[in-house]
Scaffold this motif. Structure first.
Motif, PDB file in Angstrom:
ATOM      1  N   GLY A 190       0.788  -1.220   0.000  1.00  0.00           N
ATOM      2  CA  GLY A 190       0.000   0.000   0.000  1.00  0.00           C
ATOM      3  C   GLY A 190       0.821   1.271   0.000  1.00  0.00           C
ATOM      4  N   ASP A 191       2.107   1.157   0.326  1.00  0.00           N
ATOM      5  CA  ASP A 191       2.996   2.326   0.350  1.00  0.00           C
ATOM      6  C   ASP A 191       3.342   2.787  -1.062  1.00  0.00           C
ATOM      7  N   SER A 192       3.950   3.955  -1.112  1.00  0.00           N
ATOM      8  CA  SER A 192       4.466   4.497  -2.371  1.00  0.00           C
ATOM      9  C   SER A 192       5.981   4.604  -2.298  1.00  0.00           C
ATOM     10  N   LEU A 193       6.598   4.583  -3.466  1.00  0.00           N
ATOM     11  CA  LEU A 193       8.055   4.661  -3.549  1.00  0.00           C
ATOM     12  C   LEU A 193       8.417   5.261  -4.895  1.00  0.00           C
ATOM     13  N   ARG A 194       9.460   6.072  -4.930  1.00  0.00           N
ATOM     14  CA  ARG A 194       9.919   6.611  -6.210  1.00  0.00           C
ATOM     15  C   ARG A 194      11.356   6.167  -6.466  1.00  0.00           C
ATOM     16  N   LEU A 195      11.546   5.532  -7.595  1.00  0.00           N
ATOM     17  CA  LEU A 195      12.880   5.152  -8.041  1.00  0.00           C
ATOM     18  C   LEU A 195      13.421   6.228  -8.979  1.00  0.00           C
ATOM     19  N   SER A 196      14.712   6.427  -8.905  1.00  0.00           N
ATOM     20  CA  SER A 196      15.370   7.386  -9.782  1.00  0.00           C
ATOM     21  C   SER A 196      16.443   6.686 -10.603  1.00  0.00           C
ATOM     22  N   CYS A 197      16.666   7.205 -11.779  1.00  0.00           N
ATOM     23  CA  CYS A 197      17.725   6.695 -12.650  1.00  0.00           C
ATOM     24  C   CYS A 197      18.430   7.901 -13.242  1.00  0.00           C
ATOM     25  N   ALA A 198      19.707   8.002 -12.993  1.00  0.00           N
ATOM     26  CA  ALA A 198      20.482   9.123 -13.509  1.00  0.00           C
ATOM     27  C   ALA A 198      21.633   8.618 -14.358  1.00  0.00           C
ATOM     28  N   ALA A 199      21.990   9.437 -15.316  1.00  0.00           N
ATOM     29  CA  ALA A 199      23.155   9.114 -16.113  1.00  0.00           C
ATOM     30  C   ALA A 199      24.405   9.378 -15.287  1.00  0.00           C
ATOM     31  N   ALA A 200      25.380   8.496 -15.434  1.00  0.00           N
ATOM     32  CA  ALA A 200      26.637   8.696 -14.727  1.00  0.00           C
ATOM     33  C   ALA A 200      27.356   9.922 -15.295  1.00  0.00           C
ATOM     34  N   THR A 201      28.331  10.362 -14.583  1.00  0.00           N
ATOM     35  CA  THR A 201      29.095  11.542 -14.999  1.00  0.00           C
ATOM     36  C   THR A 201      29.566  11.390 -16.439  1.00  0.00           C
ATOM     37  N   GLU A 202      29.463  12.434 -17.194  1.00  0.00           N
ATOM     38  CA  GLU A 202      29.900  12.503 -18.591  1.00  0.00           C
ATOM     39  C   GLU A 202      29.002  11.721 -19.539  1.00  0.00           C
ATOM     40  N   THR A 203      27.862  11.274 -19.042  1.00  0.00           N
ATOM     41  CA  THR A 203      26.932  10.545 -19.893  1.00  0.00           C
ATOM     42  C   THR A 203      25.635  11.321 -20.001  1.00  0.00           C
ATOM     43  N   THR A 204      25.033  11.342 -21.155  1.00  0.00           N
ATOM     44  CA  THR A 204      23.736  11.995 -21.322  1.00  0.00           C
ATOM     45  C   THR A 204      22.723  11.001 -21.849  1.00  0.00           C
ATOM     46  N   ILE A 205      21.511  11.097 -21.348  1.00  0.00           N
ATOM     47  CA  ILE A 205      20.441  10.203 -21.793  1.00  0.00           C
ATOM     48  C   ILE A 205      19.269  10.996 -22.351  1.00  0.00           C
TER      49      ILE A 205
END
Length: 120
Positions: free
Chosen positions: A15-30
């Motif tokens: 029943g809980d909520s959660l937010r996952l994050s995904c980031a590009a590593a340094t020097e990488t662009t997505i």
């Protein structure tokens, strides 16, 4: 080479909520990649969860999470989020962030994964 780093996974209750994050590593662009989330539960095959186009205008979801999960891109489009609401024990899995030229079930790049555990 695209390097992806996921974060946000943890133990929560049903029943809980959660937010996952995904980031590009340094020097990488997505910013120009289609992004997605997959998951793999113990003993099961890896499965598609959600995906978004490079612009963020188009989104797709697995039937099992439709209406509960939302994929989105950050303002600079170099971060991707997975907002998970009304979590269920069957959502327990390692969640992987992916990137590719198009939305596909076989993306080119994968993160290392973040564990989400939902207790009943």
């Amino acid at each position: 080479q695209v390097q992806l780093v996921e974060s946000g996974g943890r133990l929560v209750q049903a029943g809980d909520s959660l937010r996952l994050s995904c980031a590009a590593a340094t020097e990488t662009t997505i910013t120009t990649y289609a992004m997605g989330w997959f998951r793999q539960a113990p003993g099961l095959k890896r499965e598609f969860v959600a995906a978004t186009s490079w612009s963020g205008r188009d989104t797709y979801y697995a039937d099992s999470v439709k209406g509960r999960f939302t994929i989105s891109r950050g303002n600079g489009k170099n971060t991707v989020y997975l907002q998970m609401n009304s979590l269920k024990p069957e959502d327990t899995a390692v969640y992987y962030c992916t990137a590719g030229g198009i939305i596909t079930t076989t993306p080119d790049y994968w993160g290392q994964g973040t564990q989400v555990t939902v207790s009943s």
